[in-house]
Design an enzyme around this catalytic site. Structure first.
Site, PDB file in Angstrom:
ATOM      1  N   GLU A 185      -6.826   5.228   6.459  1.00  6.72           N
ATOM      2  CA  GLU A 185      -6.771   5.433   7.901  1.00  6.72           C
ATOM      3  C   GLU A 185      -7.746   6.613   8.255  1.00  6.72           C
ATOM      4  O   GLU A 185      -8.535   6.367   9.180  1.00  6.72           O
ATOM      5  CB  GLU A 185      -5.446   5.489   8.431  1.00  6.72           C
ATOM      6  CG  GLU A 185      -4.556   4.290   8.490  1.00  6.72           C
ATOM      7  CD  GLU A 185      -4.948   3.265   9.366  1.00  6.72           C
ATOM      8  OE1 GLU A 185      -5.607   3.773  10.510  1.00  6.72           O
ATOM      9  OE2 GLU A 185      -4.698   2.225   9.370  1.00  6.72           O
ATOM     10  N   GLU A 192       0.916  -1.223   0.114  1.00  9.40           N
ATOM     11  CA  GLU A 192      -0.158  -0.062  -0.028  1.00  9.40           C
ATOM     12  C   GLU A 192       0.844   1.191   0.084  1.00  9.40           C
ATOM     13  O   GLU A 192       1.929   1.363   0.767  1.00  9.40           O
ATOM     14  CB  GLU A 192      -0.893  -0.051   1.319  1.00  9.40           C
ATOM     15  CG  GLU A 192      -1.981   1.142   1.183  1.00  9.40           C
ATOM     16  CD  GLU A 192      -2.885   1.219   2.617  1.00  9.40           C
ATOM     17  OE1 GLU A 192      -3.925   1.548   2.493  1.00  9.40           O
ATOM     18  OE2 GLU A 192      -2.319   0.809   3.617  1.00  9.40           O
ATOM     19  N   GLU A 223      11.553   5.257  21.420  1.00 10.97           N
ATOM     20  CA  GLU A 223      10.933   4.671  23.008  1.00 10.97           C
ATOM     21  C   GLU A 223      11.723   3.311  23.142  1.00 10.97           C
ATOM     22  O   GLU A 223      11.507   2.380  22.301  1.00 10.97           O
ATOM     23  CB  GLU A 223       9.566   4.104  22.909  1.00 10.97           C
ATOM     24  CG  GLU A 223       8.460   5.462  22.845  1.00 10.97           C
ATOM     25  CD  GLU A 223       8.330   6.100  24.290  1.00 10.97           C
ATOM     26  OE1 GLU A 223       8.981   5.276  25.233  1.00 10.97           O
ATOM     27  OE2 GLU A 223       8.048   7.125  24.508  1.00 10.97           O
ATOM     28  N   GLU A 232     -10.997   6.497  10.631  1.00  8.58           N
ATOM     29  CA  GLU A 232     -10.793   6.989  12.131  1.00  8.58           C
ATOM     30  C   GLU A 232     -11.934   8.121  12.198  1.00  8.58           C
ATOM     31  O   GLU A 232     -12.347   8.452  13.210  1.00  8.58           O
ATOM     32  CB  GLU A 232      -9.679   7.393  12.447  1.00  8.58           C
ATOM     33  CG  GLU A 232      -8.701   6.270  12.577  1.00  8.58           C
ATOM     34  CD  GLU A 232      -7.138   6.594  13.348  1.00  8.58           C
ATOM     35  OE1 GLU A 232      -7.085   7.706  13.706  1.00  8.58           O
ATOM     36  OE2 GLU A 232      -6.319   5.708  13.414  1.00  8.58           O
TER      37      GLU A 232
END
Length: 246
Positions: free
Chosen positions: A143, A134, A169, A147
């Protein structure tokens, strides 16, 4: 170092009542730290510093949920009724091996009790992970509709704008790529309805709303993800676009 990429769409409108540019933001139902823990994306080192940092970034309710040691409830909090049995079994076995078998969860509860403060549920630009083969833009469009419920024909992509941001992170780099769109005239009304009734939205999102730049600055000061460096340039681009358009 692991790289996780998400693609999003900053969609703006000119609020005809306040005469301010606004963009759609969504608030996730759960923190990234909670999701990473439930999916066992962590390492157990000697001082557990990374785990304690994860717990610091969770909400108080999420930490309380983990302290129940009820993995079914933790999993349901993220996945609701989505049937992902194979993934569930794999992650449950790892959770059991890490925390239940050694001491019936005592070490885990002790680590959670060392967490200080509490994280917040992030407000962010609608985004998600691309499917196999994609394109970035196709992912952002898909998306965004999943959403927000806003269809492709209801906005115009501004192809000259594309921004990205990255942060780390632990041993994971998170990269977000954003495209820009402006709503069609018919959808600029201040009271345009944003609904959470769609199945994907219920599963992933707790709130959805239009926010101006002042609100974006306020939100960014009270969460770990700073949206201003991305949304600020997007709003400036929209201002110039509207000026030359008219």
């Amino acid at each position: 170092m692991q790289l996780k990429t998400s693609i999003g769409l900053i969609t703006c409108r000119m609020n005809t009542q306040s005469n301010q540019i606004e963009t759609i933001l969504v608030q996730k139902r759960y923190s990234l730290a909670f999701s990473e823990f439930i999916h066992c994306h962590y390492s157990i080192n000697s001082n557990h510093s990374h785990l304690i940092k994860m717990f610091n970034n969770m909400t108080i309710n999420e930490r309380l949920l983990i302290k129940t040691l009820d993995f079914d409830r933790m999993w349901y909090h993220i996945w609701i009724e989505t049937p992902v049995y194979e993934l569930y079994h794999k992650k449950y076995q790892k959770f059991k091996k890490n925390w239940l078998i050694p001491d019936n969860g005592k070490k885990l509860i002790s680590l959670i009790n060392q967490a200080k403060g509490s994280g917040t549920l992030l407000w962010e630009i609608p985004k998600g992970k691309p499917k196999e083969n994609e394109s970035d833009l196709a992912c952002a469009i898909r998306e965004f509709e999943e959403e927000t419920g806003i269809a492709r024909e209801d906005y115009q992509i501004l192809p000259a704008f594309k921004k990205s941001m990255s942060y780390f992170e632990g041993k994971t780099e998170y990269k977000h790529i954003y495209f820009l769109a402006v709503l069609c005239k018919s959808l600029e009304e201040p009271n345009m309805n944003l609904s959470l009734q769609y199945e994907t939205r219920i599963a992933e999102i707790s709130k959805i709303s239009w926010q101006n730049m002042e609100a974006v600055r306020f939100i960014s000061k009270h969460q770990s993800l700073n949206l201003e460096p991305i949304i600020g340039p997007a709003f400036n681009f929209i201002k110039n676009y509207l000026r030359y358009k008219h």
